[in-house]
Design a protein around this motif. Structure first.
Motif, PDB file in Angstrom:
ATOM      1  N   PRO A 168      13.035  -9.595   4.466  1.00 56.43           N
ATOM      2  CA  PRO A 168      13.004  -9.260   3.037  1.00 56.43           C
ATOM      3  C   PRO A 168      11.896  -8.259   2.707  1.00 56.43           C
ATOM      4  O   PRO A 168      10.762  -8.413   3.156  1.00 56.43           O
ATOM      5  CB  PRO A 168      12.746 -10.615   2.364  1.00 56.43           C
ATOM      6  N   LEU A 169      12.254  -7.248   1.936  1.00 60.95           N
ATOM      7  CA  LEU A 169      11.289  -6.191   1.580  1.00 60.95           C
ATOM      8  C   LEU A 169      10.485  -6.575   0.349  1.00 60.95           C
ATOM      9  O   LEU A 169      10.971  -7.296  -0.528  1.00 60.95           O
ATOM     10  CB  LEU A 169      12.033  -4.890   1.306  1.00 60.95           C
ATOM     11  N   ILE A 170       9.270  -6.078   0.294  1.00 65.28           N
ATOM     12  CA  ILE A 170       8.404  -6.316  -0.866  1.00 65.28           C
ATOM     13  C   ILE A 170       8.262  -4.997  -1.636  1.00 65.28           C
ATOM     14  O   ILE A 170       7.820  -3.991  -1.061  1.00 65.28           O
ATOM     15  CB  ILE A 170       7.014  -6.819  -0.419  1.00 65.28           C
ATOM     16  N   PRO A 171       8.640  -4.956  -2.915  1.00 66.15           N
ATOM     17  CA  PRO A 171       8.505  -3.693  -3.664  1.00 66.15           C
ATOM     18  C   PRO A 171       7.049  -3.404  -4.030  1.00 66.15           C
ATOM     19  O   PRO A 171       6.324  -4.305  -4.484  1.00 66.15           O
ATOM     20  CB  PRO A 171       9.359  -3.950  -4.914  1.00 66.15           C
ATOM     21  N   LYS A 172       6.630  -2.167  -3.786  1.00 65.79           N
ATOM     22  CA  LYS A 172       5.284  -1.733  -4.188  1.00 65.79           C
ATOM     23  C   LYS A 172       5.463  -0.467  -5.024  1.00 65.79           C
ATOM     24  O   LYS A 172       5.336   0.654  -4.518  1.00 65.79           O
ATOM     25  CB  LYS A 172       4.421  -1.468  -2.960  1.00 65.79           C
TER      26      LYS A 172
END
Lengths: 74, 180
Positions: free
Chosen positions: B123-127
């Motif tokens: 799962p990607l983490i939005p920055k």
């Protein structure tokens, strides 16, 4: 002397068959690992060719085993 | 019962007979894994791997069928005005096993991508402040504007979710662009 040579030849053939089966197994293992990776990433284009390739290798491997069995019986 | 063979290292063992009666395992037969048996084992392993490949193809076909069935319009239960600039929300599209991210850049700009990293589906983490989507598993990142990989192991772009926002801020998802 001829008997010894025949035995040596038989031994070499069996070694070759085992080596071939092991190489096939290793290639299949690599293909399986790559397929799992692509499947996990949602990429499906390579799965069908990989499965066909694996089945083809299995046919070769089974042929080697059958040939070995016939050779042993003879 | 046939006489059991002894292991070479146990020829002088005085207490041999006692335990042999209780555990009647023939040492030579137990260790008799000859080369032909090994060949059969390797071929059986090959058969298992080929079955695994076929199972993967079947699973992928099923997944594609599910995606095709659920490729429909979906209205998100959140209004655009409820989301702050730079904030993101998680939703599932087209099925419950496919997490997606919706990132609000501004009132006129909303982006949405699949949350699964194209490397190994972490799962990607939005920055948003750094303009990227970060994968903590193997330190990979994707560009927030385009979805293209910036650095790390991922080589393919993220699948982009197609959406529309109406005047009231209602967000409608209607498809997913497959990454090239």
């Amino acid at each position: 002397m001829n008997k010894i040579k025949a035995l040596e030849k038989q031994n070499n053939i069996l070694s070759f068959k085992i080596t071939l089966a092991m190489i096939i197994f290793a290639v299949q293992l690599y293909a399986m690992a790559m397929s799992v990776r692509y499947y996990m990433a949602g990429e499906s284009t390579a799965l069908w060719p990989a499965a066909l390739f694996s089945i083809l290798l299995l046919v070769v491997s089974i042929s080697v085993a059958i040939f070995d069995r016939k050779h042993k019986e003879a | 019962m046939d006489k059991l063979s002894k292991h070479p290292s146990r020829e002088t063992d005085q207490h041999d007979e006692g335990w042999r009666e209780q555990y009647p395992i023939d040492t030579v037969k137990e260790q008799n894994q000859n080369r032909r048996q090994f060949l059969k084992t390797v071929v059986a392993g090959s058969a298992l791997l080929a079955c695994g490949q076929v199972a993967l193809v079947a699973a992928e076909a099923r997944r594609a069928q599910v995606k095709q069935l659920s490729d429909k319009r979906m209205v998100l239960d959140v209004n655009l005005s409820d989301i702050a600039d730079g904030e993101s929300i998680l939703f599932h599209y087209p099925d419950e096993h496919s997490p997606c991210l919706l990132i609000k850049i501004s009132d006129s700009k909303v982006l949405s991508y699949s949350q699964k990293c194209t490397h190994l589906a972490c799962p990607l983490i939005p920055k948003a402040e750094e303009g990227m989507l970060f994968c903590p598993c193997h330190k990979g990142a994707f560009d927030l504007e385009t979805g293209n990989p910036l650095f790390g192991p991922p080589k393919r772009a993220l699948p982009r979710v197609q959406l529309s926002v109406d005047d009231t801020g209602l967000i409608t998802v209607y498809g997913m662009e497959q990454a090239l």
